[in-house]
Write an enzyme that holds these catalytic residues in place. Structure first.
Site, PDB file in Angstrom:
ATOM      1  N   HIS A   1       2.841   4.634  -0.433  1.00 14.10           N
ATOM      2  CA  HIS A   1       2.485   6.032  -0.632  1.00 14.10           C
ATOM      3  C   HIS A   1       3.781   6.813  -0.832  1.00 14.10           C
ATOM      4  O   HIS A   1       4.883   6.219  -0.811  1.00 14.10           O
ATOM      5  CB  HIS A   1       1.679   6.562   0.565  1.00 14.10           C
ATOM      6  CG  HIS A   1       2.315   6.272   1.897  1.00 14.10           C
ATOM      7  ND1 HIS A   1       3.499   6.844   2.289  1.00 14.10           N
ATOM      8  CD2 HIS A   1       1.944   5.427   2.897  1.00 14.10           C
ATOM      9  CE1 HIS A   1       3.819   6.401   3.486  1.00 14.10           C
ATOM     10  NE2 HIS A   1       2.902   5.524   3.880  1.00 14.10           N
TER      11      HIS A   1
ATOM     12  N   GLN B   1       2.839  -8.940  13.688  1.00 21.65           N
ATOM     13  CA  GLN B   1       2.931  -7.625  14.349  1.00 21.65           C
ATOM     14  C   GLN B   1       1.569  -6.979  14.559  1.00 21.65           C
ATOM     15  O   GLN B   1       1.495  -5.851  15.040  1.00 21.65           O
ATOM     16  CB  GLN B   1       3.874  -6.696  13.585  1.00 21.65           C
ATOM     17  CG  GLN B   1       3.377  -6.198  12.247  1.00 21.65           C
ATOM     18  CD  GLN B   1       4.448  -5.416  11.505  1.00 21.65           C
ATOM     19  OE1 GLN B   1       5.411  -5.991  10.985  1.00 21.65           O
ATOM     20  NE2 GLN B   1       4.329  -4.105  11.458  1.00 21.65           N
TER      21      GLN B   1
ATOM     22  N   GLU C   1      10.604   7.805   9.969  1.00 25.73           N
ATOM     23  CA  GLU C   1      10.530   8.270  11.368  1.00 25.73           C
ATOM     24  C   GLU C   1       9.099   8.385  11.877  1.00 25.73           C
ATOM     25  O   GLU C   1       8.896   8.677  13.040  1.00 25.73           O
ATOM     26  CB  GLU C   1      11.230   9.628  11.510  1.00 25.73           C
ATOM     27  CG  GLU C   1      12.740   9.505  11.478  1.00 25.73           C
ATOM     28  CD  GLU C   1      13.442  10.813  11.782  1.00 25.73           C
ATOM     29  OE1 GLU C   1      12.781  11.866  11.767  1.00 25.73           O
ATOM     30  OE2 GLU C   1      14.664  10.769  12.022  1.00 25.73           O
ATOM     31  N   LYS C   2       8.092   8.158  11.025  1.00 22.01           N
ATOM     32  CA  LYS C   2       6.725   8.171  11.553  1.00 22.01           C
ATOM     33  C   LYS C   2       6.622   7.099  12.644  1.00 22.01           C
ATOM     34  O   LYS C   2       6.023   7.304  13.673  1.00 22.01           O
ATOM     35  CB  LYS C   2       5.685   7.918  10.469  1.00 22.01           C
ATOM     36  CG  LYS C   2       4.263   7.971  11.053  1.00 22.01           C
ATOM     37  CD  LYS C   2       3.210   7.844   9.997  1.00 22.01           C
ATOM     38  CE  LYS C   2       3.059   6.447   9.512  1.00 22.01           C
ATOM     39  NZ  LYS C   2       2.436   5.532  10.507  1.00 22.01           N
TER      40      LYS C   2
ATOM     41  N   GLY D   1       5.518   8.573   1.007  1.00 24.07           N
ATOM     42  CA  GLY D   1       6.510   8.397   2.079  1.00 24.07           C
ATOM     43  C   GLY D   1       7.412   7.200   1.790  1.00 24.07           C
ATOM     44  O   GLY D   1       8.645   7.285   1.887  1.00 24.07           O
ATOM     45  N   HIS D   2       6.814   6.078   1.386  1.00 25.35           N
ATOM     46  CA  HIS D   2       7.617   4.897   1.019  1.00 25.35           C
ATOM     47  C   HIS D   2       8.520   5.228  -0.185  1.00 25.35           C
ATOM     48  O   HIS D   2       9.689   4.873  -0.213  1.00 25.35           O
ATOM     49  CB  HIS D   2       6.714   3.739   0.581  1.00 25.35           C
ATOM     50  CG  HIS D   2       5.891   3.142   1.670  1.00 25.35           C
ATOM     51  ND1 HIS D   2       4.521   3.227   1.689  1.00 25.35           N
ATOM     52  CD2 HIS D   2       6.241   2.422   2.769  1.00 25.35           C
ATOM     53  CE1 HIS D   2       4.060   2.593   2.739  1.00 25.35           C
ATOM     54  NE2 HIS D   2       5.072   2.101   3.430  1.00 25.35           N
TER      55      HIS D   2
ATOM     56  N   ALA E   1       0.864  -1.186   0.000  1.00 20.60           N
ATOM     57  CA  ALA E   1       0.000   0.000   0.000  1.00 20.60           C
ATOM     58  C   ALA E   1       0.905   1.243   0.000  1.00 20.60           C
ATOM     59  O   ALA E   1       0.785   2.126   0.852  1.00 20.60           O
ATOM     60  CB  ALA E   1      -0.962  -0.002   1.185  1.00 20.60           C
TER      61      ALA E   1
END
Ligand code: PAF
Length: 282
Positions: free
Chosen positions: A34, A61, A150-151, A36-37, A32
């Site tokens: 976005h 997880q 870092e999120k 950021g990735h 998925a």
């Protein structure tokens, strides 16, 4: 673009490929993808000769079955997005059985207490699951560098600890949070937010920014209480936790000291969607 589902074939391929291109970057993801990735992948491309992106929704997880079931799966779209960055990216997307060898359980880790704070308190077993899959991926890929956003700052610190304690020879590289126009931290979960709520969710980052200013002159406790009040006044979002911690130990700040790095963390529900965010306070 090369895509592998089978561990054995992937390992054989990597062994050969690394003879020519030994500097390898790993970007582990649950798909998925976005922006950021894609920013992590772009950085990996710039810093390595060979880049592996893994796409695997890791069941161990998730402490919440519904969250796991609802986790978005957009494999075709992910591959298309990666192709826009580079055709040379190698994708590894194993099956659960393929990577867990029929034993879908977590290893138990001691992360020197980092695992009990914040996310660890609210998501039982989460970091054992993350540690288990990241250790497996690092063993399979043997990268020079591995990239994490870092999120998930607590996850990043825990992965650094995992690598240190297990003497895994890799550089763990943390990358800044990518944000939507209104400041909302990018996350695969944002896709599940109704449009109006997604727009409203800029409130979370605005609150962090404001709190950062407050922390300049006020105590950690007063700052946290102020954040709680802001969330109580906003019916769209419900605050699960807000904590100001020492950035390294993730222990809550009691009294501010000079030359220490502090960070503010929040977890927030918007409808049934759980969002996390954080900001450096120094
Ligand atoms: O951050 C994530 O997406 C996941 O926790 C990770 C690191 C890919 C492990 O499954």
């Amino acid at each position: 673009m090369q895509i592998f589902n089978q561990k054995e074939a992937f390992i054989l391929f990597l062994k050969k490929e690394k003879e020519q291109n030994p500097i390898t970057g790993l970007v582990p993801t649950m798909g998925a993808l976005h922006q950021g990735h894609l920013n992590l992948v772009q950085k990996a491309i710039e810093e390595n000769e060979l880049v592996v992106v893994t796409i695997f929704v890791n069941p161990t997880q998730f402490d919440n079955k519904t969250d796991l079931e609802k986790y978005p799966k957009t494999f075709e779209k992910d591959v298309e997005a990666l192709k826009t960055i580079s055709d040379k990216i190698v994708v590894f997307a194993p099956s659960t059985e393929g990577i867990y060898d029929n034993q879908v359980t977590s290893e138990k880790f001691d992360f020197d207490g980092l695992e009990y704070a914040m996310e660890g308190k609210f998501r039982t077993g989460h970091f054992d699951g993350v540690g288990t899959i990241v250790k497996k991926l690092l063993e399979i890929v043997g990268p020079t560098n591995a990239y994490f956003g870092e999120k998930d700052f607590q996850q990043l610190q825990i992965i650094k600890k995992l690598v240190e304690k297990n003497h895994i020879p890799v550089n763990i590289i943390g990358c800044p949070i990518s944000r939507e126009k209104n400041g909302l931290a990018m996350s695969s979960r944002n896709e599940r937010l109704p449009d109006a709520l997604r727009k409203e969710a800029g409130f979370i980052y605005q609150t962090l920014l404001h709190a950062k200013k407050k922390f300049g002159t006020e105590s950690a406790l007063d700052t946290i209480n102020w954040i709680k009040e802001q969330f109580e006044l906003n019916p769209n979002f419900s605050l699960e936790y807000a904590e100001i911690t020492n950035e390294k130990t993730l222990k809550p700040v009691k009294t501010k000291e000079k030359n220490k790095d502090y960070r503010l963390f929040v977890a927030v529900y918007a409808n049934d969607i759980r969002l996390i965010d954080n900001i450096a306070l120094n």
